[in-house]
Structure formats: structure tokens, C-alpha cells
Design an enzyme around this catalytic site. Structure first.
Site, PDB file in Angstrom:
ATOM      1  N   HIS A 294       0.990   5.256   0.988  1.00 26.74           N
ATOM      2  CA  HIS A 294       0.558   6.289   1.743  1.00 26.74           C
ATOM      3  C   HIS A 294       0.646   7.796   0.828  1.00 26.74           C
ATOM      4  CE1 HIS A 294       0.666   4.296   5.553  1.00 26.74           C
ATOM      5  NE2 HIS A 294       1.734   3.550   4.978  1.00 26.74           N
TER       6      HIS A 294
ATOM      7  N   HIS B 296       0.792  -1.109   0.103  1.00 29.35           N
ATOM      8  CA  HIS B 296      -0.030   0.034  -0.067  1.00 29.35           C
ATOM      9  C   HIS B 296       0.964   1.376   0.072  1.00 29.35           C
ATOM     10  CE1 HIS B 296       0.608  -0.820   4.216  1.00 29.35           C
ATOM     11  NE2 HIS B 296       0.538   0.337   4.571  1.00 29.35           N
TER      12      HIS B 296
END
Length: 182
Positions: A128, A126
Site C-alpha cells: 500500500h 501487495h
């Protein structure tokens, strides 16, 4: 020398991830992974963007208002192992989300971060997308002068003090502002 290097790559076997879009889009899934549970909707999240390969959600404990996670819809813990089709989709989604965030928050500064193993709270790739801090003049008064930017230590202190858990109502309003700019 250059021709030797080029010839070494002619007809070389490719990774299964390098095949064209004809490859299967079947995704890996870990039923114990928080992000996989969000992707399959068994856990709630505030979704700001979604495609067949990617989902973007507001972080529930944001570093700053608008902190968004861009997550591929396949379970890989290392970005270095993510299939290229998903890497491309994540890269495109990061750009789309970043643009919408900068417009929604009227703040063009941001950080984009991806951890691999080190500091990775959820072992699922993932990114940010974190808006840069904006401090009020009162907060900035903690620095030496009004014209001098805060020191790195003062900036870290201000950032830490400004963190708070994402409120559900604020998440809905913020997500709506971001989505309206996608």
C-alpha cells in the site's frame, strides 16, 4: 571467526529464487484471487503503472485519496516467499509510484505498508502506498490549539471520518494525474 562464517557460505546451495534473470518468468496464478483476476484483466481496476512483473492500481476503498496498491504479477501470499526478481521489481515500482503520487497530490508525506497474513485482506503480496493526511483548517480546529498538531486519537478520528469509496470518475482523473508524472 569471520573467516569461518564466510567459508560456511562458499559454494552453498542457493534458493531457486536467487538465480540470475535466466530463471523462468512463468508466474504462479490463483484463479480465485482478486489480484490475479485484475492482473489477467478478468476484473476491472484503475491501473496507474505497469511493467512485465508488477501492476499498480488505485485502491477501491482508499484510506486517503491516491491510495495505491503495488502488486507483483505472480501469486504469492507471503512477501517472505516472493521470488527475488519480483521483490526487486516491486521495490522499484513502489519508488516510482511514490514519487508520482507525491507530485500528483502535491503532498510529500506518505506511508508504505505490506502485510503478511495479519491484516492481509487479499492473500496475494501487495504494498500500500498511502498519501499522508492533509486536513483543512476547519478539521484541524478539532485539536487543542491552532499551532499544536492533532493528537493521535484526533488524527485517527479525522482519518476515519474522511474515508469514502473511490468514485470511478475521480479514479480516472487521479490515475491520469499520477501517470503523467511517471
Amino acid at each position: 571467526m569471520t573467516s569461518f562464517l564466510i567459508n560456511a557460505h562458499v559454494n552453498r546451495p542457493t534458493s531457486p529464487w536467487d538465480t540470475p534473470s535466466s530463471q523462468s518468468t512463468e508466474t504462479a496464478h490463483d484463479p480465485n484471487c482478486t489480484f490475479c483476476q485484475i492482473i489477467d484483466r478478468s476484473l476491472p481496476a484503475t491501473i496507474v503503472y505497469e511493467t512485465p512483473l508488477v501492476i499498480a492500481i488505485l485502491d477501491i476503498l482508499p484510506l486517503r485519496r491516491g491510495h495505491t496498491l503495488v502488486i507483483p504479477k505472480t501469486h504469492y501470499s507471503r512477501v517472505s516467499e516472493l521470488p527475488s526478481e519480483y521483490s526487486r521489481a516491486v521495490g522499484e515500482a513502489v519508488g516510482v509510484v511514490a514519487k508520482a503520487l507525491t507530485q500528483a497530490l502535491d503532498n510529500t508525506g506518505l506511508n508504505v505498508v505490506c502485510n503478511q497474513e495479519y491484516a492481509q485482506a487479499v492473500p496475494h503480496v501487495h504494498y500500500h502506498v498511502i498519501p499522508a493526511p492533509t486536513f483543512s483548517s476547519k478539521e484541524a480546529a478539532h485539536t487543542k490549539t491552532d499551532t499544536e498538531p492533532p493528537s493521535q486519537r484526533a488524527m485517527h478520528r479525522l482519518e476515519f471520518e474522511s474515508r469514502s469509496e473511490l468514485d470511478d470518475d475521480d479514479a480516472l482523473i487521479l490515475a491520469q494525474r499520477i501517470r503523467s508524472r511517471l
